[in-house]
Design a protein around this motif. Structure first.
Motif, PDB file in Angstrom:
ATOM      1  N   ARG A 250      48.543  19.411  39.418  1.00 12.58           N
ATOM      2  CA  ARG A 250      49.962  19.714  39.611  1.00 12.58           C
ATOM      3  C   ARG A 250      50.856  19.027  38.575  1.00 12.58           C
ATOM      4  N   GLU A 251      50.319  18.036  37.885  1.00 13.87           N
ATOM      5  CA  GLU A 251      51.130  17.239  36.975  1.00 13.87           C
ATOM      6  C   GLU A 251      51.201  17.869  35.585  1.00 13.87           C
ATOM      7  N   THR A 252      52.307  17.586  34.895  1.00 16.29           N
ATOM      8  CA  THR A 252      52.455  18.007  33.506  1.00 16.29           C
ATOM      9  C   THR A 252      51.457  17.250  32.638  1.00 16.29           C
ATOM     10  N   GLU A 253      50.843  17.958  31.701  1.00 22.85           N
ATOM     11  CA  GLU A 253      49.889  17.348  30.784  1.00 22.85           C
ATOM     12  C   GLU A 253      50.298  17.636  29.342  1.00 22.85           C
ATOM     13  N   LEU A 254      50.074  16.664  28.483  1.00 21.94           N
ATOM     14  CA  LEU A 254      50.320  16.822  27.051  1.00 21.94           C
ATOM     15  C   LEU A 254      49.361  15.876  26.326  1.00 21.94           C
ATOM     16  N   PHE A 255      48.341  16.425  25.694  1.00 21.04           N
ATOM     17  CA  PHE A 255      47.315  15.582  25.093  1.00 21.04           C
ATOM     18  C   PHE A 255      46.617  16.337  23.964  1.00 21.04           C
ATOM     19  N   PHE A 256      45.776  15.621  23.220  1.00 23.21           N
ATOM     20  CA  PHE A 256      44.981  16.264  22.181  1.00 23.21           C
ATOM     21  C   PHE A 256      43.540  15.789  22.288  1.00 23.21           C
ATOM     22  N   SER A 257      42.638  16.522  21.646  1.00 25.17           N
ATOM     23  CA  SER A 257      41.206  16.221  21.754  1.00 25.17           C
ATOM     24  C   SER A 257      40.532  16.336  20.395  1.00 25.17           C
ATOM     25  N   THR A 258      39.399  15.672  20.270  1.00 24.28           N
ATOM     26  CA  THR A 258      38.501  15.848  19.128  1.00 24.28           C
ATOM     27  C   THR A 258      37.096  16.053  19.678  1.00 24.28           C
TER      28      THR A 258
END
Length: 334
Positions: A250-258
């Motif tokens: 339910r929460e907002t997410e903002l991330f990056f991955s490798t």
């Protein structure tokens, strides 16, 4: 006589007190049972998503690199659904989701205009398929099972789609000859992947590390693969994150991955044709070992999920070169 009445009255008081005590205990037990049922109902409500379905549109393409070769285009239309949990599965805090994805993949050589096979660094190939998937998670573990059936070759419609796009959407574009395309064949394939994840740093700037082994067996693909993935940023746990396509969050997410991956290839029908046998005029032998790397950017806001990934993969066969392409996906829960 008076003493007898005293004894009778005393006995009546004792019996009355005992009955009242039993009634009070029964009342407390009923109240406790009611509270337990409410707690169980609340936990069940909290452990279910606000929206039980999701549709996804995804496009893979190498146009940002001004190339049109190898894995040139992938188009995906997906539907994902939350599956009801049994009391035992709910107690174990599992999540279960079903996915149905219709997709088409297009593969082309570097030289799109040649009419001579000797100048091709790989065969033309196309595939259209339907993927049925089941994803099961439990705490920091994920198991995903996919079963694909589809058609490769001219019947996949890949030549028609690519030619129509280049005719209508671009100016002075190369129209591929589609010389010596991999022959028509039906394919059945099973895919499996497992994820074990660890959280190395909590929010607000969370860091996650995961091991992601994969395997494929069938007439289209046969390989084993090991991926290592890092996630950085505002991200939820495995069971609630869009990193794994989870509907529960339910929460907002903002991330990056490798992601770093290694694959040992046993068979690739887009290069070799169907291993059960087909009449392809031109095929090539794939490299046994492939390497992958990608960087992804993810954003979840309310009901919307968006991700952009930049992919690198090593050459798939001897005469080919490494390849770069981009994936863009939009999903909405409902």
């Amino acid at each position: 006589m008076i003493k007898i009445f005293h004894y009778i009255a005393l006995l009546f008081l004792i019996v009355s007190s005992s009955l009242n005590g039993q009634t009070l205990i029964a009342s407390k037990e009923q109240h406790l049972e009611s509270q337990t049922q409410r707690i169980d109902s609340l936990e069940s409500t909290l452990w279910s998503p606000d929206y039980f379905d999701q549709f996804e549109l995804r496009q893979d393409n190498d146009f940002l690199h001004f190339t049109d070769r190898y894995y040139s285009t992938g188009s995906f239309l997906g539907l994902h659904r939350w599956l009801p949990l049994s009391p035992k599965q709910l107690e174990q805090r599992q999540t279960r989701q079903y996915s149905l994805v219709l997709y088409q993949e297009i593969y082309t050589p570097t030289d799109l205009l040649t009419d001579k096979i000797k100048f091709l660094d790989r065969p033309y190939a196309g595939f259209i398929g339907l993927n049925n998937g089941l994803t099961v998670t439990r705490r920091a573990h994920l198991n995903r099972y996919n079963f694909v059936f589809g058609i490769a070759g001219p019947w996949s419609g890949s030549e028609t789609v690519q030619s129509a796009f280049h005719n209508s959407a671009t100016v002075d574009s190369k129209i591929a000859t589609w010389l010596s395309q991999v022959d028509n064949s039906f394919h059945l394939n099973a895919y499996y992947e497992y994820v074990r994840e660890w959280q190395w740093n909590p929010k607000p700037f969370a860091v996650y590390f995961s091991l992601n082994p994969k395997a494929a067996l069938g007439t289209k693909d046969a390989y084993v693969e090991q991926d290592v993935v890092f996630y950085f940023g505002r991200r939820s746990s495995l069971q609630k994150s869009m990193a794994y396509g989870q509907l529960l969050g339910r929460e907002t997410e903002l991330f990056f991955s490798t992601r770093f991956g290694y694959r040992y290839v046993l068979h690739d029908a887009m290069l070799q044709g169907n291993w059960l046998g087909d009449n392809s005029v031109y095929t090539v032998t794939p490299y046994r070992m492939m390497y992958f790397f990608n960087v992804g950017f993810f954003w979840r806001y309310k009901r919307n999920d968006v991700f952009l990934k930049y992919h690198y993969e090593s050459a798939r066969n001897r005469s080919a070169e490494p390849h770069l392409y981009v994936s863009l996906s939009y999903s909405r829960r409902y």
